[in-house]
Scaffold this motif. Structure first.
Motif, PDB file in Angstrom:
ATOM      1  N   PRO A   4     -57.182   7.186  85.192  1.00 36.10           N
ATOM      2  CA  PRO A   4     -56.503   5.904  85.626  1.00 36.10           C
ATOM      3  C   PRO A   4     -57.146   4.755  84.367  1.00 36.10           C
ATOM      4  CG  PRO A   4     -58.431   6.054  86.686  1.00 36.10           C
ATOM      5  CD  PRO A   4     -58.478   7.436  86.102  1.00 36.10           C
ATOM      6  N   GLY A   5     -57.905   5.086  83.688  1.00 36.08           N
ATOM      7  CA  GLY A   5     -58.361   4.041  82.624  1.00 36.08           C
ATOM      8  C   GLY A   5     -57.793   4.234  81.160  1.00 36.08           C
ATOM      9  N   ASP A   6     -58.572   3.902  80.250  1.00 30.79           N
ATOM     10  CA  ASP A   6     -58.527   4.239  78.841  1.00 30.79           C
ATOM     11  C   ASP A   6     -59.036   5.467  78.749  1.00 30.79           C
ATOM     12  OD1 ASP A   6     -57.948   4.482  76.274  1.00 30.79           O
ATOM     13  OD2 ASP A   6     -59.153   2.806  75.368  1.00 30.79           O
ATOM     14  N   PRO A   7     -58.202   6.512  78.398  1.00 27.44           N
ATOM     15  CA  PRO A   7     -58.780   7.993  78.313  1.00 27.44           C
ATOM     16  C   PRO A   7     -59.679   8.289  76.950  1.00 27.44           C
ATOM     17  CG  PRO A   7     -56.599   7.944  77.662  1.00 27.44           C
ATOM     18  CD  PRO A   7     -56.725   6.587  78.033  1.00 27.44           C
ATOM     19  N   ARG A   8     -59.586   6.976  76.038  1.00 26.50           N
ATOM     20  CA  ARG A   8     -60.317   7.347  74.912  1.00 26.50           C
ATOM     21  C   ARG A   8     -61.838   7.335  75.103  1.00 26.50           C
ATOM     22  NH1 ARG A   8     -56.886   4.486  70.096  1.00 26.50           N
ATOM     23  NH2 ARG A   8     -54.964   4.965  70.930  1.00 26.50           N
ATOM     24  N   GLU A   9     -62.246   6.578  76.322  1.00 19.86           N
ATOM     25  CA  GLU A   9     -63.796   6.541  76.862  1.00 19.86           C
ATOM     26  C   GLU A   9     -64.377   7.727  77.214  1.00 19.86           C
ATOM     27  OE1 GLU A   9     -63.149   5.052  81.401  1.00 19.86           O
ATOM     28  OE2 GLU A   9     -63.249   3.473  79.787  1.00 19.86           O
ATOM     29  N   ILE A  10     -63.577   8.917  77.523  1.00 21.87           N
ATOM     30  CA  ILE A  10     -64.022  10.138  78.108  1.00 21.87           C
ATOM     31  C   ILE A  10     -63.820  10.986  77.122  1.00 21.87           C
ATOM     32  CG2 ILE A  10     -63.775   9.382  80.568  1.00 21.87           C
ATOM     33  CD1 ILE A  10     -61.394  11.541  80.645  1.00 21.87           C
ATOM     34  N   ALA A  11     -62.996  10.998  75.960  1.00 20.77           N
ATOM     35  CA  ALA A  11     -62.625  11.808  75.092  1.00 20.77           C
ATOM     36  C   ALA A  11     -63.765  12.623  74.333  1.00 20.77           C
ATOM     37  CB  ALA A  11     -61.513  11.207  74.090  1.00 20.77           C
ATOM     38  N   PRO A  12     -64.787  11.750  73.782  1.00 22.69           N
ATOM     39  CA  PRO A  12     -65.792  12.335  73.089  1.00 22.69           C
ATOM     40  C   PRO A  12     -66.506  13.198  74.016  1.00 22.69           C
ATOM     41  CG  PRO A  12     -65.928  10.251  72.471  1.00 22.69           C
ATOM     42  CD  PRO A  12     -65.001  10.233  73.761  1.00 22.69           C
ATOM     43  N   THR A  13     -66.814  12.782  75.437  1.00 23.76           N
ATOM     44  CA  THR A  13     -67.580  13.789  76.132  1.00 23.76           C
ATOM     45  C   THR A  13     -66.710  14.996  76.435  1.00 23.76           C
ATOM     46  OG1 THR A  13     -68.448  12.009  77.288  1.00 23.76           O
ATOM     47  CG2 THR A  13     -68.801  14.054  78.543  1.00 23.76           C
ATOM     48  N   VAL A  14     -65.369  14.981  76.574  1.00 28.78           N
ATOM     49  CA  VAL A  14     -64.534  16.081  76.839  1.00 28.78           C
ATOM     50  C   VAL A  14     -64.559  16.908  75.581  1.00 28.78           C
ATOM     51  CG1 VAL A  14     -62.252  16.711  77.241  1.00 28.78           C
ATOM     52  CG2 VAL A  14     -62.865  14.746  78.560  1.00 28.78           C
ATOM     53  N   ALA A  15     -64.517  16.520  74.464  1.00 30.25           N
ATOM     54  CA  ALA A  15     -64.377  17.409  73.420  1.00 30.25           C
ATOM     55  C   ALA A  15     -65.718  18.061  73.123  1.00 30.25           C
ATOM     56  CB  ALA A  15     -64.212  16.383  71.934  1.00 30.25           C
ATOM     57  N   THR A  16     -67.070  17.563  73.375  1.00 35.29           N
ATOM     58  CA  THR A  16     -68.223  18.145  73.487  1.00 35.29           C
ATOM     59  C   THR A  16     -68.211  19.237  74.351  1.00 35.29           C
ATOM     60  OG1 THR A  16     -69.321  16.119  72.761  1.00 35.29           O
ATOM     61  CG2 THR A  16     -70.627  17.736  73.554  1.00 35.29           C
ATOM     62  N   ILE A  17     -67.793  19.037  75.627  1.00 39.39           N
ATOM     63  CA  ILE A  17     -67.887  20.063  76.653  1.00 39.39           C
ATOM     64  C   ILE A  17     -67.007  21.235  76.282  1.00 39.39           C
ATOM     65  CG2 ILE A  17     -67.331  20.570  79.289  1.00 39.39           C
ATOM     66  CD1 ILE A  17     -67.969  17.846  79.826  1.00 39.39           C
ATOM     67  N   SER A  18     -65.737  20.995  75.922  1.00 40.07           N
ATOM     68  CA  SER A  18     -64.650  21.829  75.508  1.00 40.07           C
ATOM     69  C   SER A  18     -65.281  22.673  74.415  1.00 40.07           C
ATOM     70  CB  SER A  18     -63.265  21.212  74.977  1.00 40.07           C
ATOM     71  OG  SER A  18     -62.845  20.546  76.316  1.00 40.07           O
ATOM     72  N   ALA A  19     -65.767  22.091  73.121  1.00 36.02           N
ATOM     73  CA  ALA A  19     -66.337  22.955  72.112  1.00 36.02           C
ATOM     74  C   ALA A  19     -67.400  23.892  72.522  1.00 36.02           C
ATOM     75  CB  ALA A  19     -66.599  22.046  70.982  1.00 36.02           C
ATOM     76  N   GLY A  20     -68.294  23.235  73.269  1.00 30.54           N
ATOM     77  CA  GLY A  20     -69.741  23.878  73.633  1.00 30.54           C
ATOM     78  C   GLY A  20     -69.376  25.219  74.631  1.00 30.54           C
ATOM     79  N   THR A  21     -68.261  25.107  75.577  1.00 32.51           N
ATOM     80  CA  THR A  21     -68.085  26.226  76.282  1.00 32.51           C
ATOM     81  C   THR A  21     -67.150  27.195  75.672  1.00 32.51           C
ATOM     82  OG1 THR A  21     -66.119  25.025  77.260  1.00 32.51           O
ATOM     83  CG2 THR A  21     -67.975  24.989  78.556  1.00 32.51           C
ATOM     84  N   SER A  22     -66.350  26.941  74.643  1.00 37.93           N
ATOM     85  CA  SER A  22     -65.561  27.934  73.909  1.00 37.93           C
ATOM     86  C   SER A  22     -66.542  28.605  73.150  1.00 37.93           C
ATOM     87  CB  SER A  22     -64.462  27.294  72.978  1.00 37.93           C
ATOM     88  OG  SER A  22     -65.079  26.212  72.201  1.00 37.93           O
ATOM     89  N   LEU A  23     -67.526  27.982  72.507  1.00 42.17           N
ATOM     90  CA  LEU A  23     -68.385  29.086  71.660  1.00 42.17           C
ATOM     91  C   LEU A  23     -69.111  30.084  72.563  1.00 42.17           C
ATOM     92  CD1 LEU A  23     -69.761  26.295  69.379  1.00 42.17           C
ATOM     93  CD2 LEU A  23     -68.224  28.070  68.600  1.00 42.17           C
ATOM     94  N   LEU A  24     -69.569  29.629  73.916  1.00 42.46           N
ATOM     95  CA  LEU A  24     -70.268  30.571  74.776  1.00 42.46           C
ATOM     96  C   LEU A  24     -69.273  31.465  75.000  1.00 42.46           C
ATOM     97  CD1 LEU A  24     -72.227  28.016  76.902  1.00 42.46           C
ATOM     98  CD2 LEU A  24     -73.163  29.590  74.874  1.00 42.46           C
ATOM     99  N   VAL A  25     -67.949  31.141  75.312  1.00 40.74           N
ATOM    100  CA  VAL A  25     -67.042  32.273  75.795  1.00 40.74           C
ATOM    101  C   VAL A  25     -66.720  33.287  74.569  1.00 40.74           C
ATOM    102  CG1 VAL A  25     -64.512  32.562  76.469  1.00 40.74           C
ATOM    103  CG2 VAL A  25     -65.809  30.591  77.375  1.00 40.74           C
ATOM    104  N   TYR A  26     -66.770  32.794  73.447  1.00 46.67           N
ATOM    105  CA  TYR A  26     -66.290  33.638  72.230  1.00 46.67           C
ATOM    106  C   TYR A  26     -67.512  34.476  72.067  1.00 46.67           C
ATOM    107  CZ  TYR A  26     -65.696  35.627  67.719  1.00 46.67           C
ATOM    108  OH  TYR A  26     -65.609  36.668  66.680  1.00 46.67           O
ATOM    109  N   ALA A  27     -68.724  34.301  72.204  1.00 46.04           N
ATOM    110  CA  ALA A  27     -69.774  35.155  72.280  1.00 46.04           C
ATOM    111  C   ALA A  27     -69.769  36.260  73.237  1.00 46.04           C
ATOM    112  CB  ALA A  27     -71.271  34.325  72.460  1.00 46.04           C
ATOM    113  N   GLY A  28     -69.265  35.907  74.576  1.00 45.86           N
ATOM    114  CA  GLY A  28     -68.935  36.926  75.392  1.00 45.86           C
ATOM    115  C   GLY A  28     -67.878  37.735  75.275  1.00 45.86           C
ATOM    116  N   CYS A  29     -66.813  37.327  74.613  1.00 41.05           N
ATOM    117  CA  CYS A  29     -65.634  38.422  74.267  1.00 41.05           C
ATOM    118  C   CYS A  29     -66.141  39.226  73.008  1.00 41.05           C
ATOM    119  CB  CYS A  29     -64.707  37.273  73.734  1.00 41.05           C
ATOM    120  SG  CYS A  29     -63.710  36.474  74.923  1.00 41.05           S
ATOM    121  N   PHE A  30     -66.858  38.740  72.354  1.00 39.25           N
ATOM    122  CA  PHE A  30     -67.491  39.553  71.108  1.00 39.25           C
ATOM    123  C   PHE A  30     -68.251  40.637  71.547  1.00 39.25           C
ATOM    124  CE2 PHE A  30     -69.929  40.947  67.350  1.00 39.25           C
ATOM    125  CZ  PHE A  30     -68.934  40.936  66.235  1.00 39.25           C
ATOM    126  N   ALA A  31     -68.981  40.504  72.495  1.00 39.29           N
ATOM    127  CA  ALA A  31     -69.898  41.467  72.969  1.00 39.29           C
ATOM    128  C   ALA A  31     -69.237  42.251  73.791  1.00 39.29           C
ATOM    129  CB  ALA A  31     -71.023  40.867  73.945  1.00 39.29           C
TER     130      ALA A  31
END
Length: 491
Positions: free
Chosen positions: A78-105
């Motif tokens: 409801p507010g300015d989305p830019r205030e949450i964008a850095p946190t969203v980016a960190t969560i998204s990137a971190g979880t995607s790296l973990l997911v790739y590790a599981g895919c590779f194995a």
């Protein structure tokens, strides 16, 4: 000519411009890669195509939940989305790296279970797209929030062309199924560069614990629902591959890709804009319901004739365009196209309940759909092969899922009778177009003549429906935005 949209422009004008750019992006991307897709199908054949399909199932599985659903919070914030964008980016990137590790194995075990151990290297290469998807999730959501579909159009075209041209070059060099995986990854990386460049604040990382808790509270239920949505959309490929083998899976995937054309060309552009547009009408429930009904009617008028023609000319289309070796795909294409017509409606309803924050409906429908689909698919595939698998999906969608959605829409203030009234004309127009196509096939002229008749029938139905429903379009274009800012909706 200015491609952007003024900040003070009315909501409907912004959404309409965004839908236009989204449609142009999807249509141009699909049409521009159609010839290349046909060339790849002829170069690789059903066996290599089936091997790639095994790997693609794995990719779609992890993409359905790799960023935990938190990026959608940017669209609904409801507010300015830019205030949450850095946190969203960190969560998204971190979880995607973990997911790739599981895919590779897990790649070798998954490929073996699908009946094609050769697909394991493809799974590992394709899974790198998961990391790219996690990185671009925040920039894409910011563009979506700002209705900047013009910029997204450019990035999507670069992705499509980069993927297609790389794939065909690799296929000509003899790389086989791996050519599709390398092309997919190359296109995703090229598009990501533009998404980073075009996003309002690029890609910035940060972490706020309070925001992270709120984002995960919002995103995890959607991520869980997305896993079920993926299972509903792809369990057919898993069972076809496991029960019938990679070659029938190649036929099935080709048919599924063709059947998804009406969805991807017409429905997905609307879905790229509809959640943000509906979310801004939360302060006026009546306007929100009215916009939903008008959107459903217009979307059906555009998509149902295309579905009807595609189903009616399935056999001559595949035989002429892809070659006789792919003709078994026509047996399942008819069923999957009819299923696509229902899916277009289901996806709009799904988005409507997401905006209403009614996660109970979103999750419950998908679970019931999956529980009914698995035994139906198993029975259909084992008794009637590819056609049985397609017929089973259509039966579950029409007899199980549709009644549930209609009941829930009634509870949300959208009577099924009003929705049926909006869909009656599109259904009738599609039925006429389908009848013309079937008659042309039965008369037995050459395949090019049949396809020409089908194209004329579809265009005629679309033109007639567009004229009859011009009032719906006028209603959408002149509908006022909700008075005042939308109230925050609890996750």
């Amino acid at each position: 000519m200015r491609l952007g949209i003024r900040e003070d422009a009315p909501l409907i004008a912004k959404a309409g411009r965004a839908v236009g750019w989204s449609f142009a992006s999807t249509a141009i991307g699909k049409l521009s890669t159609l010839a290349i897709g046909i060339a790849l199908a002829r170069l690789l054949g059903p066996a290599e195509f089936g091997t790639f399909a095994v790997a693609m199932v794995a990719l779609l599985a992890v993409l359905s939940f790799n960023e935990l659903g938190v990026s959608l919070a940017i669209v609904r914030w409801p507010g300015d989305p830019r205030e949450i964008a850095p946190t969203v980016a960190t969560i998204s990137a971190g979880t995607s790296l973990l997911v790739y590790a599981g895919c590779f194995a897990g790649a070798p075990a998954f490929a073996t279970a699908m009946g094609d151990p050769r697909a394991a290297p493809l799974v590992r290469v394709l899974a790198l797209s998961v990391v790219i998807s996690g990185l671009v999730a925040t920039p894409v959501a910011l563009l979506q929030r700002e209705f900047r579909q013009d910029r997204k159009t450019v990035a999507d075209l670069v992705t499509n062309w980069g993927s297609a041209l790389t794939s065909i070059a690799c296929a000509l060099s003899g790389m086989g199924a791996m050519s599709l995986a390398v092309g997919q990854l190359t296109g995703a990386a090229a598009g990501a560069v533009l998404f980073f460049r075009y996003a309002p604040q690029g890609l910035r990382f940060g972490f706020d614990r309070r925001q992270a808790r709120a984002l995960l509270k919002f995103g995890l239920p959607l991520a869980g629902s997305s896993i079920v949505v993926f299972a509903v959309a792809n369990v057919d490929r898993v069972l076809v591959g496991a029960l019938l083998g990679p070659v029938p899976l190649g036929y099935y995937v080709l048919a599924a890709n063709l059947s998804n054309w009406p969805v991807s060309v017409f429905s997905q552009p609307v879905r790229a804009v509809a959640p943000a547009a509906l979310a801004r009408l939360q302060g006026d429930p009546r306007a929100m319901r009215r916009t939903f009904l008008s959107t459903a009617g217009l979307l059906a008028a555009i998509t149902l004739p295309a579905c009807a023609v595609l189903a009616g000319v399935a056999t001559p289309l595949i035989r002429l365009v892809y070659g006789a070796v792919w003709q078994p795909a026509a047996t399942v294409l008819v069923w999957l196209v009819l299923l696509a017509a229902l899916r277009i409606l289901f996806e709009l309803v799904y988005d409507y309940f997401v905006v209403l924050a009614d996660t109970r409906v979103v999750f419950t429908v998908q679970v019931v759909w999956l529980l009914a689909l698995i035994p139906a698919l198993y029975a259909g595939a084992t008794t009637a092969g590819l056609a049985g698998a397609g017929a089973a999906q259509l039966a579950v969608a029409g007899l199980v899922v549709l009644p549930i959605y209609l009941w829930e829409l009634r509870r949300a203030g959208v009577p099924p009778a009003r929705l049926g009234a909006r869909l009656a004309l599109p259904v009738a127009g599609a039925a006429v177009a389908a009848a013309v196509c079937v008659a042309a096939v039965l008369l037995g002229p050459p395949d090019p003549v049949v396809l020409a008749v089908g194209a004329v029938a579809g265009a005629g139905a679309l033109a007639a429906l567009g004229y009859r429903l011009r009032g719906e379009l006028r209603e959408l274009r002149t509908a006022p935005a909700a008075p005042g800012p939308a109230e925050p909706v609890p996750a």
